[in-house]
Design a protein around this motif. Sequence first.
Motif, mmCIF file in Angstrom:
data_model
loop_
_atom_site.group_PDB
_atom_site.id
_atom_site.type_symbol
_atom_site.label_atom_id
_atom_site.label_comp_id
_atom_site.label_asym_id
_atom_site.label_seq_id
_atom_site.Cartn_x
_atom_site.Cartn_y
_atom_site.Cartn_z
ATOM 1 N N MET A 65 45.010 5.273 31.701
ATOM 2 C CA MET A 65 44.623 6.256 32.081
ATOM 3 C C MET A 65 43.330 6.598 31.798
ATOM 4 O O MET A 65 42.655 5.528 30.758
ATOM 5 C CB MET A 65 46.067 6.959 31.747
ATOM 6 N N GLY A 66 42.768 7.758 32.831
ATOM 7 C CA GLY A 66 41.457 8.391 32.090
ATOM 8 C C GLY A 66 40.804 8.525 33.203
ATOM 9 O O GLY A 66 41.734 9.929 33.861
ATOM 10 N N ARG A 67 39.930 8.939 32.800
ATOM 11 C CA ARG A 67 38.490 9.860 33.763
ATOM 12 C C ARG A 67 37.463 8.919 34.908
ATOM 13 O O ARG A 67 36.985 8.854 34.581
ATOM 14 C CB ARG A 67 38.303 10.608 33.069
ATOM 15 N N ALA A 68 37.481 9.186 36.537
ATOM 16 C CA ALA A 68 37.096 9.008 37.003
ATOM 17 C C ALA A 68 35.379 9.290 36.896
ATOM 18 O O ALA A 68 35.155 10.090 36.472
ATOM 19 C CB ALA A 68 37.014 9.618 38.306
ATOM 20 N N ASN A 69 34.494 8.695 36.770
ATOM 21 C CA ASN A 69 32.819 8.968 37.117
ATOM 22 C C ASN A 69 32.244 9.171 38.048
ATOM 23 O O ASN A 69 31.762 9.214 38.561
ATOM 24 C CB ASN A 69 32.258 6.727 35.805
ATOM 25 N N HIS A 70 32.621 8.029 39.186
ATOM 26 C CA HIS A 70 32.460 8.182 41.078
ATOM 27 C C HIS A 70 33.280 7.790 41.742
ATOM 28 O O HIS A 70 33.910 6.931 40.988
ATOM 29 C CB HIS A 70 30.869 6.983 41.295
ATOM 30 N N ASP A 71 32.902 8.323 43.073
ATOM 31 C CA ASP A 71 34.562 8.254 43.531
ATOM 32 C C ASP A 71 34.150 6.942 44.177
ATOM 33 O O ASP A 71 33.290 5.971 43.813
ATOM 34 C CB ASP A 71 33.961 9.079 45.399
ATOM 35 N N PHE A 72 35.817 6.499 44.321
ATOM 36 C CA PHE A 72 35.856 5.438 45.061
ATOM 37 C C PHE A 72 37.310 5.647 46.014
ATOM 38 O O PHE A 72 38.175 6.346 46.055
ATOM 39 C CB PHE A 72 36.175 3.850 44.193
ATOM 40 N N THR A 73 36.970 5.416 47.393
ATOM 41 C CA THR A 73 37.768 5.566 48.196
ATOM 42 C C THR A 73 38.736 5.388 49.546
ATOM 43 O O THR A 73 39.197 5.973 49.326
ATOM 44 C CB THR A 73 36.667 5.791 49.831
ATOM 45 N N SER A 74 39.305 4.102 48.125
ATOM 46 C CA SER A 74 40.072 3.432 48.221
ATOM 47 C C SER A 74 41.011 2.559 47.024
ATOM 48 O O SER A 74 39.758 2.355 46.674
ATOM 49 C CB SER A 74 40.035 2.489 49.836
ATOM 50 N N SER A 75 42.012 2.570 47.424
ATOM 51 C CA SER A 75 42.371 1.370 46.141
ATOM 52 C C SER A 75 42.159 -0.008 45.920
ATOM 53 O O SER A 75 41.470 -0.606 47.526
ATOM 54 C CB SER A 75 44.618 1.358 46.554
ATOM 55 N N TYR A 96 46.733 -3.507 41.282
ATOM 56 C CA TYR A 96 45.508 -2.091 42.260
ATOM 57 C C TYR A 96 45.522 -0.570 41.501
ATOM 58 O O TYR A 96 46.113 0.286 41.091
ATOM 59 C CB TYR A 96 46.525 -1.419 42.897
ATOM 60 N N PHE A 97 44.256 -0.586 40.924
ATOM 61 C CA PHE A 97 43.923 0.149 40.822
ATOM 62 C C PHE A 97 43.352 2.085 41.655
ATOM 63 O O PHE A 97 43.062 1.697 43.212
ATOM 64 C CB PHE A 97 42.263 -0.066 40.514
ATOM 65 N N PRO A 98 43.653 2.815 42.043
ATOM 66 C CA PRO A 98 43.908 3.743 43.154
ATOM 67 C C PRO A 98 42.235 4.290 42.510
ATOM 68 O O PRO A 98 41.493 4.347 42.136
ATOM 69 C CB PRO A 98 44.860 5.031 42.487
ATOM 70 N N LYS A 99 42.255 5.234 44.665
ATOM 71 C CA LYS A 99 41.397 5.945 44.591
ATOM 72 C C LYS A 99 40.628 7.005 43.649
ATOM 73 O O LYS A 99 41.874 7.771 43.474
ATOM 74 C CB LYS A 99 41.048 5.875 45.917
ATOM 75 N N VAL A 100 39.550 7.005 43.573
ATOM 76 C CA VAL A 100 40.267 7.745 42.597
ATOM 77 C C VAL A 100 38.678 8.989 43.426
ATOM 78 O O VAL A 100 37.315 8.673 44.302
ATOM 79 C CB VAL A 100 38.936 7.487 41.339
ATOM 80 N N LYS A 101 38.049 9.938 42.210
ATOM 81 C CA LYS A 101 37.383 11.118 42.698
ATOM 82 C C LYS A 101 36.321 11.648 41.736
ATOM 83 O O LYS A 101 37.050 11.756 40.481
ATOM 84 C CB LYS A 101 37.849 12.441 43.456
ATOM 85 N N ALA A 102 35.401 11.852 41.164
ATOM 86 C CA ALA A 102 34.734 11.819 40.384
ATOM 87 C C ALA A 102 35.163 12.924 39.073
ATOM 88 O O ALA A 102 34.891 14.255 40.534
ATOM 89 C CB ALA A 102 32.872 11.910 40.383
#
Length: 289
Positions: A65-75, A96-102
């Motif tokens: 668990m955590g918080r995204a620092n920058h966008d990553f648009t796909s797994s 697989y690390f999930p896609k994330v939004k900053a």
Amino acid sequence: MKKILFLFLLSLLTMTVAAQKFSWPPKSYPLSVPFIVSDEVKYYWGVDAIVCVGSENGGYKFLVMGRANHDFTSSRTINMYYIDADNKPSIAGAYYFPKVKAGHEFRFEIVSAFPGYTPVGFKGFCIYDERLRIPEEDTEAGAKIGSRTSDVDAAYHDSVRIADSIATVAAIEAERAARVVTAPKYPGGTQALYSFLRKNMRKPQIAIETAGYGTTTVQFIVTRNGEVVGADYKRRCNERVDKEVLRLVNMLSGWTPATKGGKPCDAVVQISMSIFPSFNASAQFVGVR
């Protein structure tokens, strides 16, 4: 350079484990697991905590668990290593690390099936993927303003992050424990409850004489002292049958009380009972107060 960075991450993880007094295998769950994350992975996935939540498929299940620092648009598959007692890294798997939004929180599960055994003295995870890159514009901008920290500064900031992650997990565990509710228990369990009702029920002739078809439901409170109070009808069947069910409920005593956050508390229980044409009973835990 990559190898030097990897060895540096391992040394930092070793110091963290020593400070945290982490032991493996788990004696209970959930268990906060030490970890270290490379800058490239951290650029996107700001991992705050890794928690072992149980065993599965011959290995262990971990919550990341955590918080995204920058966008990553796909797994994206990211390498995770486990570190043994000799400080040697072995691949735990590419997960697989999930896609994330900053700025958004993330949480996902992985299952690490150690190959045939649990590593003796397992120290924690190192999350490092040499294929991942920080965008050049961010690297160049950092170099221009002199924001790239030294290895010593990086070690300090990583140790602070790990300390914060441990505190986060502790807070999550404390909050979860405070919400845990256990239902009240009649002495001997549910079957003993039904046996008591059947044994002490007055002859069903009262139902036959008054055409007492149907079910009566009584709701009551089992106090933190295990006593029954406030019994009242939630559903009626027939006056004489209703009175008999209420009489039986008020005879129930000696309950093990419900708990919330490990502390005894009042609980609401319902018992439904029919007498004619055949005896039947059911008990339902409604909730705590």
